[in-house]
Design an enzyme around this catalytic site. Structure first.
Site, mmCIF file in Angstrom:
data_model
loop_
_atom_site.group_PDB
_atom_site.id
_atom_site.type_symbol
_atom_site.label_atom_id
_atom_site.label_comp_id
_atom_site.label_asym_id
_atom_site.label_seq_id
_atom_site.Cartn_x
_atom_site.Cartn_y
_atom_site.Cartn_z
ATOM 1 C CG MET A 32 38.785 34.974 46.871
ATOM 2 S SD MET A 32 37.916 35.223 46.024
ATOM 3 C CE MET A 32 37.666 37.078 44.839
ATOM 4 C CD GLN A 87 48.344 35.834 47.695
ATOM 5 O OE1 GLN A 87 47.503 34.316 47.383
ATOM 6 N NE2 GLN A 87 48.398 36.284 48.994
ATOM 7 C CB CYS A 116 46.837 29.575 52.112
ATOM 8 S SG CYS A 116 46.008 28.364 51.626
ATOM 9 C CG HIS A 204 42.363 37.221 57.148
ATOM 10 N ND1 HIS A 204 42.331 36.391 56.420
ATOM 11 C CD2 HIS A 204 40.903 37.822 57.964
ATOM 12 C CE1 HIS A 204 40.816 35.603 56.778
ATOM 13 N NE2 HIS A 204 39.986 36.136 57.182
ATOM 14 N N GLY A 238 39.028 41.118 55.374
ATOM 15 C CA GLY A 238 38.200 40.450 55.432
ATOM 16 C C GLY A 238 36.657 41.355 56.095
ATOM 17 N NE ARG A 276 34.079 35.376 54.008
ATOM 18 C CZ ARG A 276 33.685 35.076 54.669
ATOM 19 N NH1 ARG A 276 32.547 34.416 55.628
ATOM 20 N NH2 ARG A 276 33.863 36.378 55.463
HETATM 21 C C1 LIG Z 1 36.936 30.850 47.619
HETATM 22 C C2 LIG Z 1 37.919 31.695 48.066
HETATM 23 C C3 LIG Z 1 39.930 31.206 47.788
HETATM 24 C C4 LIG Z 1 41.204 32.171 48.898
HETATM 25 N N1 LIG Z 1 41.905 32.155 48.050
HETATM 26 C C5 LIG Z 1 43.536 32.763 48.798
HETATM 27 C C6 LIG Z 1 44.123 32.864 47.721
HETATM 28 O O1 LIG Z 1 44.723 32.215 46.862
HETATM 29 N N2 LIG Z 1 45.054 33.351 48.462
HETATM 30 C C7 LIG Z 1 45.097 34.123 49.730
HETATM 31 O O2 LIG Z 1 46.065 34.964 50.397
HETATM 32 N N3 LIG Z 1 43.942 34.278 50.316
HETATM 33 C C8 LIG Z 1 42.608 33.563 49.988
HETATM 34 N N4 LIG Z 1 41.596 33.674 50.621
HETATM 35 C C9 LIG Z 1 40.795 34.772 51.610
HETATM 36 C C10 LIG Z 1 40.637 35.700 51.082
HETATM 37 O O3 LIG Z 1 41.551 36.406 50.871
HETATM 38 C C11 LIG Z 1 40.621 36.707 52.492
HETATM 39 O O4 LIG Z 1 41.550 36.465 53.307
HETATM 40 C C12 LIG Z 1 39.142 35.717 53.593
HETATM 41 O O5 LIG Z 1 38.399 36.007 52.003
HETATM 42 C C13 LIG Z 1 38.772 36.578 54.294
HETATM 43 O O6 LIG Z 1 38.047 38.084 53.387
HETATM 44 P P1 LIG Z 1 36.772 37.923 53.444
HETATM 45 O O7 LIG Z 1 35.903 38.110 54.962
HETATM 46 O O8 LIG Z 1 36.140 39.441 52.227
HETATM 47 O O9 LIG Z 1 36.051 36.601 53.078
HETATM 48 C C14 LIG Z 1 40.889 32.995 49.717
HETATM 49 C C15 LIG Z 1 39.072 33.320 50.155
HETATM 50 C C16 LIG Z 1 38.216 32.668 49.431
HETATM 51 C C17 LIG Z 1 36.732 32.716 49.541
#
Ligand SMILES: Cc1cc2nc3c(=O)[nH]c(=O)nc-3n(C[C@H](O)[C@H](O)[C@H](O)COP(=O)(O)O)c2cc1C
Length: 371
Positions: A32, A87, A116, A204, A238, A276
């Site tokens: 994140m 990462q 991303c 994801h 996710g 999240r």
């Molecule tokens: C604040 C934030 C920052 C994120 N930064 C990255 C990142 O640096 N690299 C990445 O692959 N995914 C990033 N993601 C995506 C998450 O790793 C994840 O795949 C996505 O939020 C879905 O998961 P969740 O439903 O548990 O939030 C980010 C998500 C959030 C909310």
């Protein structure tokens, strides 16, 4: 970095194996940007997270700029790290390979962000744009594997599971609208079954344009895991909100007894990645369905040692004190209290504020105990 030794690192595939032996998913915390920094990784690791991702780091900057290295990747000088995957965002094989060799002594593995969706990243052919460049992704992981091997790291996947120099190379992907394209992508990046190019993959199951408010595509996950799950370990990213409310079932996932259950069964899934929800509740994998005060304490203790910019630490605490992502909407602080928390201007005020609230706050701790 001085008292830190390479043998502190456990091979990620060893953690996958250990979780499987314990008949459970492997528990991971997501990359994140801004948030999955050292203090947060240490906190979630204390609450049962097996493997932690750093935020995405731009490989090109990391290779060229010492200050980028110092600010983007911090590690503890006090004993072993939480098992950590670094990462990278990259679109050139040599950039990913070089950045990977720089972090190999201090991490358990490296991961390529192919998910991303942000427009700046896609415009630079980073992140989700790579889902249209499967040969390039394959070339990036192959070049990285070769550079790590030349530097003496064990990149033989399962063969190096017990090697202290064993390191993993993985990718994190989204799905395409046409799932056949995702199948082609994985087939190309995975390579031959007897000597696959990647150690594991995180899926994801949302497309580049699906908002995170829309539930993940469980059917796509089922198809991809039944096609590839026996060839390569797969994590899902996710909607991992609590351990007891996963949107699918699995032979190793807990299903609350007596529930009417029309969820799809996903037998070939190795593990979970939370973003999240773990931000709001770092104790998620310890079975808590809402954040306990103890997790806030743990986080603040870590922040004191591995500092974060104050505004960032404050945002973390505010998330932890809010209602969270799961069905249990118990919050450590109500909305008004959280607004007051955001008015603190320094760490001392923040800690004093939390102490004052907690004098009457113990009552709420008991409502969010592990299930
Ligand atoms: C604040 C934030 C920052 C994120 N930064 C990255 C990142 O640096 N690299 C990445 O692959 N995914 C990033 N993601 C995506 C998450 O790793 C994840 O795949 C996505 O939020 C879905 O998961 P969740 O439903 O548990 O939030 C980010 C998500 C959030 C909310």
């Amino acid at each position: 970095m001085t008292d830190f030794v390479e043998s502190d690192h456990v091979h990620p595939l060893k953690l996958f194996e250990a979780a499987k032996d314990q008949k459970r998913f492997i528990y991971t915390s997501a990359p994140m940007v801004r948030y999955s920094k050292l203090a947060f990784r240490q906190t979630v690791h204390e609450y049962g997270t097996d493997l932690c991702w750093t935020p995405m780091i731009l490989a090109k900057e990391f290779n060229r700029n010492r200050f980028a290295r110092d600010s983007d990747f911090t590690l503890s000088t006090r004993g072993p790290q939480p098992p950590t995957i670094v990462q990278f965002g990259a679109n050139v094989p040599l950039e990913l390979a070089r950045a990977s060799t720089l972090v190999a002594p201090y991490s358990s593995g490296v991961d390529l962000n192919c998910g991303c969706p942000q427009s700046w990243a896609c415009a630079e052919t980073l992140g989700a744009a790579l889902m249209e460049k499967r040969e390039l992704v394959r070339d990036m992981v192959l070049e990285t594997r070769e550079h790590l091997r030349r530097d003496g790291w064990g990149v033989g996947k399962d063969k190096d599971i017990d090697n202290p120099k064993g390191r993993s190379i993985s990718v994190k992907i989204r799905v395409h609208k046409d799932l056949r394209k995702t199948m082609d992508f994985i087939t190309t990046v995975l390579g031959p079954e007897q000597d696959r190019h990647i150690d594991f993959v995180t899926i994801h199951p949302r497309t580049r344009s699906t908002p995170s408010s829309i539930p993940i595509n469980v059917e796509a996950l089922e198809i991809l895991t039944s096609t590839f799950g026996k060839k390569v370990p797969i994590l899902v990213s996710g909607d991992v909100f609590t351990l007891s409310t996963l949107p699918y079932t699995s032979p190793i996932a807990p299903v609350p007894a007596g529930d009417k259950d029309d969820r799809i069964n996903i037998p070939n899934l190795a593990g979970l990645m939370s973003a999240r929800a773990i931000l709001c509740n770092p104790a998620l994998y310890a079975g808590y369905d809402a954040c306990p005060w103890s997790a806030v304490d743990t986080f603040l203790n870590k922040v004191v040692r591995c500092s974060l910019p104050f505004k960032l630490a404050q945002h973390h605490v505010s998330e932890m004190c809010g209602p969270g992502m799961g069905p249990n909407k118990t919050a450590l602080l109500n909305k008004k209290e959280r607004s007051a928390l955001m008015e603190c201007t320094n760490m001392v005020d923040l800690i004093d504020f939390l102490d004052a609230k907690r004098e009457g706050g113990v009552r709420r701790e008991s409502t969010s105990s592990p299930n």
